[in-house]
Design an enzyme around this catalytic site. Structure first.
Site, short mmCIF file in Angstrom:
data_model
loop_
_atom_site.label_atom_id
_atom_site.label_comp_id
_atom_site.label_asym_id
_atom_site.label_seq_id
_atom_site.Cartn_x
_atom_site.Cartn_y
_atom_site.Cartn_z
N GLU B 109 -16.80 29.15 -11.48
CA GLU B 109 -17.07 27.72 -11.32
C GLU B 109 -15.88 27.09 -10.60
O GLU B 109 -14.74 27.32 -10.97
CB GLU B 109 -17.27 27.09 -12.71
CG GLU B 109 -17.20 25.57 -12.75
CD GLU B 109 -18.18 24.87 -11.83
OE1 GLU B 109 -19.38 25.20 -11.87
OE2 GLU B 109 -17.74 24.01 -11.04
N THR B 119 -25.16 18.36 -13.72
CA THR B 119 -25.39 18.48 -15.17
C THR B 119 -24.82 17.29 -15.94
O THR B 119 -25.47 16.75 -16.82
CB THR B 119 -24.75 19.79 -15.70
OG1 THR B 119 -25.36 20.88 -15.01
CG2 THR B 119 -24.95 19.93 -17.19
N ALA B 124 -30.14 13.15 -19.40
CA ALA B 124 -30.22 13.83 -20.71
C ALA B 124 -31.64 14.02 -21.25
O ALA B 124 -31.82 14.46 -22.37
CB ALA B 124 -29.37 13.10 -21.76
N HIS B 127 -37.56 16.76 -20.44
CA HIS B 127 -38.92 16.39 -20.05
C HIS B 127 -39.93 17.39 -20.59
O HIS B 127 -39.61 18.57 -20.76
CB HIS B 127 -39.03 16.34 -18.53
CG HIS B 127 -38.12 15.33 -17.89
ND1 HIS B 127 -38.33 13.98 -18.00
CD2 HIS B 127 -37.00 15.47 -17.15
CE1 HIS B 127 -37.37 13.34 -17.34
NE2 HIS B 127 -36.54 14.22 -16.82
#
Lengths: 410, 581
Positions: B109, B119, B124, B127
């Site tokens: 990363e 992210t 948040a 769905h």
């Protein structure tokens, strides 16, 4: 744990309240930070105490006067009040534990906090280097670190002006102070001593319209504003800087007050208080910036002394009148504190108020039951400066209607 | 007409010189257009064509920035069966899923923490899949992923709630359509809810219609212009960064190596295979590479000679409200407005776990892959759009705003497949909403793809699916709090007054599996600085605690990654500098 008077907050208001209350009752002073004094400890410039002590002290010196007088007061440091219930039982959290405390009277003295860039909707990125003025002041004066090198300051209230000078003295370059209003927000003496003496430009009717920078601030866009405070697109220009200091107003910190269910004044954002600084909840008092934001710490201390005295009386079981007469904000008055007169036995009562518009050659008036009972000439009144009107207690003790107004002298 | 011709004709009609070429289902665009706007326009047009599996947009335009790649370092710093590029929710979920198998796994990363890209900047929502285009891969994975959250949150101890969602139709829903208002209202009231229900049934999502009167009784602050609502009780909300941190920590427990501040700058390929991943810290030998690089997925694919798509960032800005307004609405809500903007669910008023209302996100094409600025126009757009839903929600309630970049491709759907020409490279690209909800299913799919491409995957006997979160003092009962303070006095000292975060929690975050050594990392883990004062009070204290616990001098503490230093030095440093000159 039990106490007579619990004072929440060890800043200028809480210190004075505790000092006064302890003359008559057992007092516990609760402070969330690691030392007493609140914001005073980081205000190392002088100019405090002209009213009360007749000399210009630094913040820490001013605080010391009160801290020395606290003998006999129980002081809890690093301790936060989480909750207050209607029976004046509090829940506290600190290094000694999470515990309950019951008080006969409580004084709210939590002070205020600074508005952030979000609350005035400055768009842009979220880089390092954007600080509220109070945070920057703490960083330099207490923590011993330098927030930046090239500084833009937004807001010409006293905090912003003091920081312009402080940063300059520390070797930083203050590119300018920007003020959205057409007139400066701070005291004239601060404009002279903090800006003029250091050749720092003041840009009135200007604001910051965008924050630029990915990791650290790279600069800000500033623009002139029109009469409705809307930025004028053509005047937009980029000012490179690594630090933006925001001195854009203070808000009374009333999270606890609200949670407790105490009535708040929508104009001051603080609790509604009577002439003894008692809130809508019997036995809970408030003083200092938690009630409304003051210009001078001396006034904070004075309001706290009243709260301390009256809270101690309450703790000792003295009964007071509760006539609940509202003080009306009349012509050109935005708000008045106290908002309520209950008819306490008081020698003097000072009404603190702010005007809506600047006016020259005026009288400020107390009107009781339709009659002018007190008048005071003022050369000039303006919204950033608090106005005081001191009256004899007996003038309002039995009043049925009270209002304060500002009138032009004919 | 062939796809290439169609695209070229579209360009020609507008006076742009574009050459299109198809290979293995990938459409490559070359030539020149006037500006980024047209670059996006033709890319989107190309992406819509049938049977196009990816659009690689190499069009030039005025002002296009030439990219400079960072220098790689030559030494070998690792060797792995699988190298995962990207530590967002997708990469970390894949890492955790793969850690069930006997494999050496390295996740790289480029940022200083996991969850630092899209992210951390999404809203948040977990769905259900009802808002996605029917038949898409993202819908399928969203429906599957959503169902996996409950179990995951139990195993990994991250917050997850099914708070429900209103889809609201109002008199404004068809106001912009060229039809009479009575007809618009009729369609909004009677037709649309039934279409939604039919879809929900097909997807197995529980939903029901709620009449206006009931809706307004339940949600009195919703506009009185509301006509009807469709309620989705299983709509979920989590904390995307706490979820990702949980995944990363559990992956570490199960043997995954996570290398932060390690940026992939190149790949060494040979005979249609990636051999090594080159980073700014050194080279990693890899048997398989998974591209979960988010907004940079196309650049990473290019390094592997597997470029099959181009990412065009779509910014979304969101306003966050004070938790004082936490009871202003009971459930998250969205307003359906027609005509629908393509590939955009429309945002809404979304409640976080801590009951901060979030208004947004917006949708805006941006060229710069790091441009997370919130513009004045976006703020106004949010207020004006969502006043159609909550007309009286006051502006003064806003405590923060932020933006994130959606890693959209021109074909818009997720691209999760083996690279066409590189045997051991797997694309997990174009992950935009509902990427958070879909992540668990995406990871399962990646396992399948690895098996397909010949990786032998044997399950570990000692895989530990559990991970414990750090204590959150404000969520404890008074008795539990007392016990914690008895154990360690620092759990009594509140550092962040707005969110009630204690010193003990900050210390825990600093010494966590992925230690938080900057202000933002502490903020994501503990919420210190997330409240109404936005860190004005706690920043100096948090910085001092980091300094004390890590030995980093106070004046070197950062807001987040490299270059985000909070201070220029000790007090007096500038005066000393001046004296020296």
């Amino acid at each position: 744990m039990k106490t007579d008077v619990a004072v929440i907050g060890g800043g200028p208001a809480g210190l004075a309240a505790a000092m006064e209350a302890k003359k008559h009752a057992k007092v516990t002073l609760i402070e969330r930070n690691e030392e007493l004094g609140g914001i005073l400890q980081q205000c190392i410039h002088h100019g405090f105490g002209n009213f009360i002590f007749g000399e210009a002290l630094t913040g820490p010196e001013y605080a010391e006067h009160f801290i020395e007088a606290l003998e006999g007061v129980d002081v809890l440091l690093n301790t936060t009040v989480l909750e207050i219930d209607k029976n004046k039982r509090m829940l506290l959290s600190g290094p000694d534990g999470v515990f309950e405390m019951e008080a006969k009277a409580i004084i709210l003295a939590m002070g205020c906090r600074e508005r952030t860039r979000t609350q005035i909707f400055i768009p842009g990125t979220r880089p390092a280097g954007v600080y509220t003025a109070g945070t920057a002041q703490r960083l330099i004066n207490i923590e011993g670190v330098m927030p930046g090198k090239h500084i833009v300051i937004l807001g010409s209230g006293d905090v912003g002006l003091i920081m312009a000078r402080r940063l300059t003295l520390e070797g930083a370059k203050v590119e300018g102070v920007y003020e959205i209003m057409p007139k400066p927000g701070g005291l004239t003496r601060n404009i002279v001593q903090c800006l003029h003496d250091f050749d720092i430009p003041l840009h009135l009717s200007h604001t910051v319209v965008e924050i630029v920078g990915k990791k650290r601030l790279e600069g800000v866009f500033v623009a002139k504003v029109d009469k409705n405070f809307k930025p004028i697109e053509e005047t937009k220009r980029f000012v490179p800087c690594d630090t933006l200091i925001l001195a854009v107003g203070l808000i009374p910190e009333n999270e606890l007050t609200k949670k407790t269910g105490i009535e708040l004044d929508s104009v001051t954002a603080g609790p509604v208080v009577d002439e003894g600084m008692e809130t809508s909840m019997e036995g809970i008092f408030a003083c200092g910036n938690v009630v409304h934001v003051h210009d001078l710490v001396d006034d904070v201390s004075l309001s706290a002394i009243i709260a301390g005295r009256e809270a101690a009386k309450h703790a000792n079981g003295e009964k007071t009148e509760r006539r609940k007469i509202k003080v009306k904000a009349g012509e050109n008055v935005r708000y008045v504190v106290p908002q309520i007169i209950n008819g306490r036995d008081m020698e003097e009562i000072t009404f603190y108020f702010r005007v809506k518009n600047e006016m020259r050659n005026v009288v400020t008036r107390l009107i009781v039951d339709g009659e002018v009972r007190k008048e005071k000439r003022e050369l000039i009144v303006k919204p950033p400066e608090m106005v005081r009107l001191k009256v004899k207690g007996e003038l309002v003790k039995n009043a049925n209607s009270i209002s304060i107004e500002v009138k032009k002298v004919a | 007409m062939r796809v290439e011709k169609k695209v070229e004709k579209y360009a020609k009609r507008r006076g742009w010189k574009v050459k299109a070429r198809t290979e293995d289902g990938i459409l490559y665009l070359e030539g020149e257009v006037p500006s980024y706007k047209e670059y996006v326009e033709i890319g989107r047009y190309a992406g819509k064509q049938k049977n196009v599996e990816g659009v690689v947009n190499r069009l030039k335009y005025k002002g296009k920035k030439e990219e400079k790649r960072k220098e790689g370092r030559n030494e070998i710093i690792g060797e792995a069966d699988v190298v995962i590029i990207g530590g967002g929710v997708t990469g970390c979920m894949i890492a955790r899923e793969l850690s069930k198998y006997k494999l050496d796994i390295i996740l790289v990363e480029k940022a200083e923490d996991v969850a630092c890209g899209a992210t951390k900047a999404n809203n948040a929502m977990v769905h259900t899949g009802i808002g996605e285009k029917m038949g898409t891969l993202k819908q399928k994975l969203c429906v599957e992923g959503h169902k996996m959250y409950e179990e995951l949150s139990k195993q990994l101890d991250f917050p997850y709630e099914k708070n429900g969602m209103w889809i609201i139709l109002t008199k404004d829903s068809f106001a912009d359509m060229p039809i009479p208002s009575f007809l618009g209202n009729f369609i909004a009231r009677f037709i649309i809810p039934r279409i939604i229900l039919r879809r929900a049934k097909k997807l197995g999502i529980p939903m029901y219609i709620v009449k206006r009167k009931e809706l307004l009784k339940e949600e009195p602050n919703v506009t009185s212009r509301a006509l009807v609502a469709v309620y989705s009780p299983t709509y979920g909300v989590t904390s995307p960064y706490l979820f990702t941190i949980a995944l990363a920590e559990n992956a570490i427990d199960n043997g995954v190596k996570i290398m932060l501040e390690t940026e992939v700058v190149d790949m060494i390929t040979e005979g249609g295979e990636v051999k090594e991943v080159v980073t700014d810290k050194g080279r990693i030998k890899a048997r398989y590479v998974i591209n979960a690089a988010g907004i940079y997925a196309d650049k990473v694919a290019e390094m592997a000679e597997a470029r099959e798509y181009t990412i065009h960032p779509k910014k979304g800005s969101t306003l966050i409200f004070d938790k004082d307004y936490g009871n202003y609405i009971k459930h998250s809500m969205t307003i359906l407005k027609f005509p629908r903007t393509e590939h955009y669910k429309g945002g809404g008023a979304m409640l976080t776990l801590e009951r901060n209302i979030q208004l947004g996100p917006t949708l805006m094409e941006v060229e710069d892959r790091e441009d997370t600025s919130v513009k004045a126009a976006e703020i106004e757009q949010i207020f004006s759009h969502f006043s159609l839903l909550l007309p009286d929600l006051p502006r003064k309630g806003v405590i923060a705003y932020f933006a994130g970049l959606r890693a959209a491709t021109f074909t818009e759907d997720f691209i999760i497949r083996r690279a066409k020409k590189v045997r051991n490279f797997i694309h997990v690209a174009g992950i935009q909403s509902p990427g958070l909800a879909a992540a668990p299913a995406v990871a399962k799919m990646v396992v399948g793809l690895l098996k397909e491409s010949g990786l032998e995957m044997v399950e570990k006997e000692d895989f530990n699916p559990y991970r414990k979160a750090n204590v959150v003092i404000r969520e404890l009962s008074i008795e539990e709090r007392k016990k914690m303070v008895e154990k360690d006095a620092r759990y009594g000292k509140i550092v962040c007054r707005c969110e009630g975060v204690t010193e003990g929690e900050i210390v825990d975050a600093i010494h966590g599996k992925i230690g938080a050594t900057n202000i933002d990392a502490i903020k994501r883990r503990t919420r210190a600085g997330m409240g109404r004062c936005q860190g004005s009070f706690c920043l100096p204290h948090v910085a001092k605690i980091i300094s004390r616990e890590t030995g980093i001098p106070l004046e070197k503490i950062k807001k987040n990654g490299n270059g985000s230093n909070l201070f220029v030095g000790k007090a007096k440093c500038l005066l000393e500098e001046k004296n020296e000159n």
